[in-house]
Structure formats: C-alpha cells, structure tokens
Scaffold this active site. Sequence first.
Site, PDB file in Angstrom:
ATOM      1  N   VAL A 162     -21.610  -2.117   4.220  1.00 36.68           N
ATOM      2  CA  VAL A 162     -22.709  -1.805   3.264  1.00 36.68           C
ATOM      3  C   VAL A 162     -22.307  -1.820   1.961  1.00 36.68           C
ATOM      4  O   VAL A 162     -21.450  -1.153   1.945  1.00 36.68           O
ATOM      5  CB  VAL A 162     -23.382  -0.386   3.915  1.00 36.68           C
ATOM      6  CG1 VAL A 162     -24.047   0.255   2.799  1.00 36.68           C
ATOM      7  CG2 VAL A 162     -24.046  -0.548   5.198  1.00 36.68           C
TER       8      VAL A 162
ATOM      9  N   ARG B 121     -10.909   9.815  10.057  1.00 38.35           N
ATOM     10  CA  ARG B 121     -12.342   9.598  10.029  1.00 38.35           C
ATOM     11  C   ARG B 121     -13.114   9.713  11.275  1.00 38.35           C
ATOM     12  O   ARG B 121     -14.293   9.992  11.163  1.00 38.35           O
ATOM     13  CB  ARG B 121     -12.631   7.782   9.513  1.00 38.35           C
ATOM     14  CG  ARG B 121     -11.722   7.739   8.275  1.00 38.35           C
ATOM     15  CD  ARG B 121     -11.585   6.245   7.694  1.00 38.35           C
ATOM     16  NE  ARG B 121     -11.120   5.880   6.671  1.00 38.35           N
ATOM     17  CZ  ARG B 121     -11.080   5.037   5.976  1.00 38.35           C
ATOM     18  NH1 ARG B 121     -11.605   3.893   6.308  1.00 38.35           N
ATOM     19  NH2 ARG B 121     -10.327   4.817   4.769  1.00 38.35           N
TER      20      ARG B 121
ATOM     21  N   ARG C 244     -19.278   4.438   5.716  1.00 37.57           N
ATOM     22  CA  ARG C 244     -19.095   3.022   6.493  1.00 37.57           C
ATOM     23  C   ARG C 244     -17.534   2.601   5.817  1.00 37.57           C
ATOM     24  O   ARG C 244     -17.177   2.634   4.730  1.00 37.57           O
ATOM     25  CB  ARG C 244     -20.041   1.890   5.768  1.00 37.57           C
ATOM     26  CG  ARG C 244     -21.229   1.735   6.270  1.00 37.57           C
ATOM     27  CD  ARG C 244     -21.375   1.544   7.856  1.00 37.57           C
ATOM     28  NE  ARG C 244     -22.729   1.528   8.403  1.00 37.57           N
ATOM     29  CZ  ARG C 244     -23.608   2.783   8.840  1.00 37.57           C
ATOM     30  NH1 ARG C 244     -22.762   3.754   8.555  1.00 37.57           N
ATOM     31  NH2 ARG C 244     -24.571   2.710   8.757  1.00 37.57           N
TER      32      ARG C 244
ATOM     33  N   ARG D 215     -12.284   3.605  -2.364  1.00 40.25           N
ATOM     34  CA  ARG D 215     -13.683   4.153  -2.285  1.00 40.25           C
ATOM     35  C   ARG D 215     -14.080   5.362  -3.144  1.00 40.25           C
ATOM     36  O   ARG D 215     -15.275   5.627  -3.672  1.00 40.25           O
ATOM     37  CB  ARG D 215     -14.528   3.968  -1.002  1.00 40.25           C
ATOM     38  CG  ARG D 215     -14.046   5.316  -0.214  1.00 40.25           C
ATOM     39  CD  ARG D 215     -15.082   5.437   0.950  1.00 40.25           C
ATOM     40  NE  ARG D 215     -15.059   4.524   1.844  1.00 40.25           N
ATOM     41  CZ  ARG D 215     -14.234   3.843   2.868  1.00 40.25           C
ATOM     42  NH1 ARG D 215     -12.952   4.483   2.564  1.00 40.25           N
ATOM     43  NH2 ARG D 215     -14.452   2.927   3.497  1.00 40.25           N
TER      44      ARG D 215
ATOM     45  N   ARG E  35     -11.413   1.651  10.661  1.00 41.47           N
ATOM     46  CA  ARG E  35     -10.709   2.828  11.252  1.00 41.47           C
ATOM     47  C   ARG E  35      -9.122   2.614  10.704  1.00 41.47           C
ATOM     48  O   ARG E  35      -8.391   2.684  11.770  1.00 41.47           O
ATOM     49  CB  ARG E  35     -10.832   2.850  12.978  1.00 41.47           C
ATOM     50  CG  ARG E  35     -10.512   4.095  13.265  1.00 41.47           C
ATOM     51  CD  ARG E  35     -10.666   4.227  14.921  1.00 41.47           C
ATOM     52  NE  ARG E  35     -10.344   5.455  15.139  1.00 41.47           N
ATOM     53  CZ  ARG E  35      -9.693   5.419  16.405  1.00 41.47           C
ATOM     54  NH1 ARG E  35      -9.327   4.387  17.142  1.00 41.47           N
ATOM     55  NH2 ARG E  35      -9.313   6.677  16.933  1.00 41.47           N
TER      56      ARG E  35
ATOM     57  N   ASP F 175       1.052  -1.225  -0.016  1.00 39.25           N
ATOM     58  CA  ASP F 175      -0.033  -0.070  -0.035  1.00 39.25           C
ATOM     59  C   ASP F 175       0.836   1.100   0.141  1.00 39.25           C
ATOM     60  O   ASP F 175       0.474   2.417  -0.610  1.00 39.25           O
ATOM     61  CB  ASP F 175      -0.783   0.088   1.291  1.00 39.25           C
ATOM     62  CG  ASP F 175      -1.979  -1.091   1.418  1.00 39.25           C
ATOM     63  OD1 ASP F 175      -2.406  -1.558   0.134  1.00 39.25           O
ATOM     64  OD2 ASP F 175      -2.384  -1.588   2.285  1.00 39.25           O
TER      65      ASP F 175
ATOM     66  N   ALA G  86      -3.166   4.399   2.568  1.00 38.89           N
ATOM     67  CA  ALA G  86      -2.727   5.202   1.658  1.00 38.89           C
ATOM     68  C   ALA G  86      -4.005   5.898   0.982  1.00 38.89           C
ATOM     69  O   ALA G  86      -5.029   5.914   1.749  1.00 38.89           O
ATOM     70  CB  ALA G  86      -1.884   4.534   0.454  1.00 38.89           C
ATOM     71  N   ALA G  87      -4.156   5.934  -0.301  1.00 41.43           N
ATOM     72  CA  ALA G  87      -5.336   6.349  -0.576  1.00 41.43           C
ATOM     73  C   ALA G  87      -6.726   5.387  -0.837  1.00 41.43           C
ATOM     74  O   ALA G  87      -6.140   4.177  -0.585  1.00 41.43           O
ATOM     75  CB  ALA G  87      -5.146   6.811  -2.487  1.00 41.43           C
ATOM     76  N   SER G  88      -7.755   5.719  -0.484  1.00 40.63           N
ATOM     77  CA  SER G  88      -8.494   4.720  -0.427  1.00 40.63           C
ATOM     78  C   SER G  88      -9.501   4.425  -1.696  1.00 40.63           C
ATOM     79  O   SER G  88      -9.759   5.233  -2.437  1.00 40.63           O
ATOM     80  CB  SER G  88      -9.866   5.038   0.681  1.00 40.63           C
ATOM     81  OG  SER G  88     -10.994   4.042   0.707  1.00 40.63           O
TER      82      SER G  88
HETATM   83  N1  UDP Z   1     -16.327  -1.113   2.220  1.00 41.32           N
HETATM   84  C1  UDP Z   1     -17.563  -1.011   1.713  1.00 41.32           C
HETATM   85  N2  UDP Z   1     -18.670  -1.188   2.746  1.00 41.32           N
HETATM   86  C2  UDP Z   1     -18.289  -1.389   3.981  1.00 41.32           C
HETATM   87  C3  UDP Z   1     -17.114  -1.172   4.371  1.00 41.32           C
HETATM   88  C4  UDP Z   1     -16.098  -0.897   3.411  1.00 41.32           C
HETATM   89  O1  UDP Z   1     -17.817  -1.125   0.309  1.00 41.32           O
HETATM   90  O2  UDP Z   1     -19.559  -1.108   4.715  1.00 41.32           O
HETATM   91  C5  UDP Z   1     -15.198  -0.520   1.063  1.00 41.32           C
HETATM   92  C6  UDP Z   1     -14.853   0.848   1.194  1.00 41.32           C
HETATM   93  O3  UDP Z   1     -15.437   1.604   0.407  1.00 41.32           O
HETATM   94  C7  UDP Z   1     -13.231   0.446   0.692  1.00 41.32           C
HETATM   95  C8  UDP Z   1     -12.998  -0.883   1.177  1.00 41.32           C
HETATM   96  O4  UDP Z   1     -14.126  -1.507   1.538  1.00 41.32           O
HETATM   97  O5  UDP Z   1     -13.213   0.363  -0.774  1.00 41.32           O
HETATM   98  C9  UDP Z   1     -11.859  -0.994   2.508  1.00 41.32           C
HETATM   99  O6  UDP Z   1     -12.454  -0.244   3.229  1.00 41.32           O
HETATM  100  P1  UDP Z   1     -11.973   0.280   4.694  1.00 41.32           P
HETATM  101  O7  UDP Z   1     -12.615   1.375   5.246  1.00 41.32           O
HETATM  102  O8  UDP Z   1     -11.776  -0.790   5.521  1.00 41.32           O
HETATM  103  O9  UDP Z   1     -10.336   0.715   4.062  1.00 41.32           O
HETATM  104  P2  UDP Z   1      -9.621   1.689   3.481  1.00 41.32           P
HETATM  105  O10 UDP Z   1      -9.240   0.904   2.115  1.00 41.32           O
HETATM  106  O11 UDP Z   1     -10.623   2.627   2.951  1.00 41.32           O
HETATM  107  O12 UDP Z   1      -8.747   2.283   4.299  1.00 41.32           O
END
Ligand code: UDP
Length: 388
Positions: free
Chosen positions: A258, A219, A211, A280, A214, A135, A276-278
């Site tokens: 979710v 956040r 959702r 989502r 942490r 990552d 790093a970048a997420s």
């Molecule tokens: N995610 C999701 N639904 C949830 C929780 C997480 O779709 O209820 C997706 C979130 O959008 C991301 C990935 O799972 O793409 C990992 O999320 P998390 O917050 O655990 O870690 P991040 O990679 O964002 O640090």
Amino acid sequence: LIIKVDSTIPNKSIQSNEECVTNIVNKYSKANTKYIKYLKLIDQARRNYKPCNENRCNCHAGVMSHDLKIFKEKGISEKLINNIKSKGTKYQIINHKLYRDPNCMFPSRCVGIEHFLLEIVSDLPDMEFIVNTRDWPQINKKYGFFGPVFSFSKTDEYFDIMYPAWAFWEGGPAISLYPRGIGRWDNHRSKLGKLGNFTKWDDKIPKAFFRGSRTCSERDPLVLLSREHPDMVDAQYTKNQAWKSEEDTLNAPPAKEVSFEEHCKYKYLFNFRGVAASFRFKHILLCKSLVFHVGNEWQEFFYSALKPWIHYIPVNSDATKEDLKELLEFAINHDELAKEIAENGYNMIWNNLKMKDITCYWRKLLKKYASLMTYKPKRDQSLIRIKQ
Ligand code: UDP
C-alpha cells in the site's frame, strides 16, 4: 486543552500537576479512570517541552554533539581510522573534491549519500571518514573496538556517528510500488505534506493502519489485534525479499503493498523498528495522522527532536495486544488531543526535515568531525573521484 504546544507553554505551566490533571480528566476523559495515566503523561510532556530553534537544522544539533563527544578529548587520529576502516566505505575530501573507495557494498546507497556530500564538498576542509552502508551499526560499546564510523541508525549501545540515511535521496528499500527503492524524500515530502493538509482529520478512517513485512516480531501484536478487531485495526504483513512461506507473514497470505498516500487516509498509523530504524516514520508523520511509535531504542538523526506525547504516542516495544487496544481506545476517546498530537508531529517534520535540513546536518556534522581530526589526510590514490 491544558497547554498548547507553542511558545506560551512556560507561562501557562502555573497549575499544580494535580489541579491540571483534574482539569484534563474533566475535559477529556469523562471520568474514565483507565485513561488518567495517559493524560498525566501528556500533561508532564507538555510541561517539560521546550520547542527547538528551527533555524539551520538546529533542532537536530544535539545529536551530532552527542555522537562526537567521545572523540573530543583525544581527537580523531589516523590510527583510529585504521582501526575501523574495514567497517565501511572510505571517503576523502581533498581540495574540495570527493573521493571514495571503488567498492561500495550497496552502490545505490552510496549514490544516496554522495548526493548530499557533493552538494557541500566546496564548503568542507580536507578530511577522511568511514561510512557504514549496512543497516546495522558497527561500534558496539562492549566490543572494545573503537573508532569513528558513520551509520544511519543505532541504539545507545553503539558509538557510531549517525548520518542522514541514503534513502533521503536513493537506495531505500524496493517494493512493488517503489521498484527503484524508496528515496527522493523531496518528492514524498511534497506529496504527503499536501495530502496531510488536504485530508481533514474528521474525514480520516477512524482505524489504526499498518502495512509492512515481518522484519521484526515486535510488529506481531498489532497484526494479531487486527485479526481479532478488524473494526479497529487494519494491520497486515506484506512480503519482502526474504519471504519463503506464510510463516513469514504470521501464517496468513501476504497482503498487497500500500502506498504512503493510501496510509494517510487513516487516523492512526503505526511505526515499528525493522532490522534497525524503519524509514516509514518520517513519511507517516507527514500524513497528519496520529503516529504510534513502538520502541525507542533504534534512532535516526532526527528522532530526538520528536518528543513522546507531543509529536507521537510512544508505545513500549513489548506492548501486548491488550496494551495496544487500550492505547487506541484512549486515542479514539480523546479525539481532540489525538488531532493535536498528529498536527504537532506533522509540523516537526514539515518544518525541520526539509532537504535543506538534511544537507545542513551533513555539513555541520562533517565540519565538526573535521575539527576533531588530529592529522591532515593525504590523498589516497586507491580511491576514485566522485563527481555529479
Ligand atoms: N512499505 C510501504 N507499503 C507497504 C509495505 C511497505 O510503503 O505496503 C514501505 C515501508 O513504509 C518502509 C519500506 O516499505 O518504508 C520497507 O518496509 P518493511 O516493513 O518491509 O521494512 P522495514 O524497513 O520497515 O523494516
């Protein structure tokens, strides 16, 4: 609206800033002075915005030029590659065939990367390169350790060369709803893109939603605001593999995960960095909801095409609960602007983050990289051939 985000922007930018701000204030804020600072920022962003040329992944072209610039003067020598080869997985392209070190630290991430490399290998000259599948980026500008390492995400403090993350195909984080890992951007894109269009703005739940686990304490303020104002925000922590106790979900039981589709029901969605970048960010932009993007340090290759106040609402990474509340209230009180920014964000991703844009970015990036190599690589017999 002051200035629409389209090619007519320059012609309409004729009012002075003050006049223009007065107009927006009159039209949108019902003289609530608290919001003028945001209206000014929107106005300024629209004046400065120049839509990119959407042909052939051009909207992202500046990123690869920026990342490769440091290698321009002296080129990429064999010595530079040797400097950094322990920082990732070695790949070679020789005679239009793809080869890789037999050990990949995260095999499904390598599969996600190779999906794209195999699509373009017939177009590429001989070359070798090091791909970091962790990552975290590797070449910190301060470490005095230098060479070309490809990483999916970085901040300005790194010299890594950004590549489109594995998760566009495979190897993304696994959660209960996506047990094989979030990947197949083609599928997510078409499902979310349809939903984004079918769910009317006025039918969305007028609340902020988040959702996720942490992975970063940035956040916390939103989750805490949600506990104080559940009418305004629904933001809860879910479990990830590192979860040990409720401390890891900010002293509350972990929430159920979710789906992305479910996110699209809400008007306001939040993106935060993780390790790093997420991943989502791109998904929630396709909901055609208004995205609040917290922090601007961690980048992926497509982020710079997305402009603050045009495609999303930027939020400082140290924003407090009160800052978040005020920004949300601003969006709630300026529904027409919020809807427009949401549409702009959707359009940028829909038009410029197609599977063919990912492939196009890889192709252009590797061609440019190869043109900087100062030697002709010889087939490394320790590598294995990667085929479809
Ligand atoms: N995610 C999701 N639904 C949830 C929780 C997480 O779709 O209820 C997706 C979130 O959008 C991301 C990935 O799972 O793409 C990992 O999320 P998390 O917050 O655990 O870690 P991040 O990679 O964002 O640090």
